[in-house]
Write an enzyme that holds these catalytic residues in place. Sequence first.
Site, PDB file in Angstrom:
ATOM      1  N   ASP A 101       0.864  -1.191   0.000  1.00 29.27           N
ATOM      2  CA  ASP A 101       0.000   0.000   0.000  1.00 29.27           C
ATOM      3  C   ASP A 101       0.894   1.232   0.000  1.00 29.27           C
ATOM      4  OD1 ASP A 101      -1.650   2.123   0.400  1.00 29.27           O
ATOM      5  OD2 ASP A 101      -2.942   1.107   1.853  1.00 29.27           O
ATOM      6  N   ILE A 146      -0.031   8.789   8.913  1.00 24.78           N
ATOM      7  CA  ILE A 146      -0.725   7.835   9.794  1.00 24.78           C
ATOM      8  C   ILE A 146      -0.387   6.395   9.393  1.00 24.78           C
ATOM      9  CG2 ILE A 146      -2.640   9.386  10.305  1.00 24.78           C
ATOM     10  CD1 ILE A 146      -4.304   7.767   8.262  1.00 24.78           C
ATOM     11  N   GLY A 199      -4.543   1.319   8.229  1.00 26.81           N
ATOM     12  CA  GLY A 199      -5.506   0.592   9.055  1.00 26.81           C
ATOM     13  C   GLY A 199      -5.186  -0.903   9.073  1.00 26.81           C
ATOM     14  N   HIS A 257       0.899   7.772   4.191  1.00 27.01           N
ATOM     15  CA  HIS A 257       1.486   7.020   5.295  1.00 27.01           C
ATOM     16  C   HIS A 257       2.972   7.290   5.482  1.00 27.01           C
ATOM     17  CE1 HIS A 257      -2.335   5.022   5.453  1.00 27.01           C
ATOM     18  NE2 HIS A 257      -2.231   4.693   4.175  1.00 27.01           N
TER      19      HIS A 257
END
Length: 738
Positions: A511, A531, A534, A516
């Site tokens: 990803d 961040i 998830g 990120h």
Amino acid sequence: MAATLRFDGLVVLVTGAGGGLGKAYALAFAERGASVVVNDLGVDFQGDGKSSSAADKVVEEIRAKGGKAVANYDSVEAGEKLIKTALDAFGRIDIVINNAGILRDRSFARISDTDWDIIHKVHLRGAFLVTRAAWNHMKNQKFGRIILTSSAAGIYGNFGQANYSAAKLGLVGLSNTLALEGVKYNIHCNSIAPTAGSRLTQTVMPQDLVDALKPEYVAPLVLWLCHESCQENGSLFEVGAGWVGKLRWERTVGAIIRQQNRPMTAEAVRDEWSKICDFDNAVKPQTIQESAGTLYEVLSSIDSGKGISMNPTSQHTTSSSTIDPAQAIGKKLPTTVYQYNHMQPILYALGVGMSTKDPDHLKFLFEASEDFSCLPTFGVILSQDAFMGGGLSSVPGLNIDFTRVLHGEQYLELYKPIPTSGEVRLEGTVADIMDKGSGAVILLDVNAYCGEELICYNQFSVFVVGAGGFGGKRSSPKAKATANPPNRLPDVVASDVTSVDQAALYRLSGDWNPLHIEPGFAAMGGFERPILHGLCSFGFAARHVLKHFANNDVTKFKAIKVRFSKPVLPGQTLQTEMWKEGNRIFFHTKVKETGEIAIAGAYVDLTSTVNSLESNATVKDVGLQSNLVFEEIGRRIKDAGSEMVKKINAVFQWNITKDGETAAQWTIDLKNGNGEVYRGNVRGRADTTFNLSDQDFMDLVLGKINPQQALLSGKLKVKGNLLQSQNLEVLLKDYAKL
Ligand code: NAI
């Protein structure tokens, strides 16, 4: 009836309180117990002259009614002096009402420099100086309420008031920022645009309206906004005649004019003008991050390739997606093939926090381990390849703005352990589409096959922000449901600190969203820094379950379902709280530092559970409240162990009973190494062994009984070195506060 709003013990400064609105505020605060500094320079409405009588009269009126007030006759331009009066007279300052004001109305061309400057000095600079003088006092006492007085003239413009409108809207800007900077000190700042009959409005309003629009109809809003129980912050209100309304910004969805690799032209802006100005479906950004987020989306939608962002939340609310469920549902994505060797599962295991520090983890990290295994949740990684290459855009009826796509939920079911290397064929289908109003949820089913054998099934719930409202159904029988945990304390809690490079490492599993890793992207997306994915937190949580309830045996892992509810920042601690009910382990994962739940409504289904607890602990220990305390003591000893070892130098064994039977055993070793807490019998010799029930243990921890009372009453039985029980209070009180 709810309690009256009182201000006893609080000190309020009202500027320009010699008449009009300010006087009404001063009287109202005093009547409700506040000590009031009545400031007024005593000027005429254009700011000329000077007199102390205006302030004095209001002070007299307050005192005559038994209230507390002092006068101050300085201009608000002498900010510090006003606050000094409050401190000298009452010792503190809690509330500042910036109200003083004058007018110098002229049509724009006739405004002199003086007219411009004096308006700015009194309204904007005056409010700045007074508020700045109070700020540190409020910050130190962790309480403050500030009102800035704006005006409809500033909000909407008013003929002949260019100087005044500019200053008045400047005050709203000041208020917006003070609200942000003050909030962590419990300093709230709001602005009001009042309308009231006063000498300021006498020149523009007929007398009967001046009489009807009483300042007393404005004061109650000011009182409420300044009360300690009012949490309103950074807002703007219009108020008058007994009515109060709140304002906010609204923005059109707008239009993206620029196209990749083409110059942006004025003609293109002209051609899109009606779209740019169309307030249908307008959005209401509330923060600068939300506002800037749109720019981020625009940049990435024009300039970058398409790909699903796996971030769990987003702040933005505009969209250019259109979805036609009738066309899209049931359509297949192009078949893809994912090839991998042992590298990818190992990289993934590192990405979700496995470490060679833990001997248990070696079987996931070393390809030559005897029982080298692939983490079950790697099943998501290989399956996401079905659409990471842009497969969704080939589906008819799905015109998706990929910058607006969020990963809402995930379901994974395994039919056999994921091979540690191989070639997997992926077949994706749009299983269903739901209309959630604010967005659309696309259920994407992906089956992964090794040859003809189905090895796992994934359901990705993809939330497309802003694509809802097409009149579709809100739920789907095809959706794998989340599940709430039982209503009791968790049976097991496990936590892991993520590294600051966790997202940087995890993204290598496929990803690549810059959100990120790239601070600028993250900031534009509304996040203070990049961040965590998830699915990275998901990997941590699944590992926790696998370890505690399946002894890391991947053959026992059947299925997992999660909902992503809050973002996690790399470096934060993920705490997974687990409940066992048969072969289903319910869990949620919290960010320990904030207490926020990042993964909710989650469960893992195992084919059977293994009691992973060391030694002879049994499943009877599930549901014991004391487990949580021991785990917390364990975590704290990890942080401050060597100190405790020096201080206590003993090993304690605990036999915790429930319904008269031993339900759990724990050892707190504060003698060896840096100290340790573990389940089960002591390895070696205990200095002291304690026997007590789960409930009595909790009573001890919560201070409802002390160890001496527990001993005397027979609730606590001690074997071995009795003196050591004196250390219990230190251990439990200081180390077990949850
Ligand atoms: P007002 O003229 O009755 O009261 C203003 C007070 O401020 C006066 O007592 C004046 O002596 C004092 N003052 C002026 N310059 C000062 C300075 N440099 N330092 C200390 N005190 C000073 O006016 P009103 O209507 O009560 O206005 C209060 C506030 O509400 C003003 O900021 C005004 O701009 C604002 N406002 C009022 C509206 C209305 O409908 N009355 C409409 C919109 C805003």
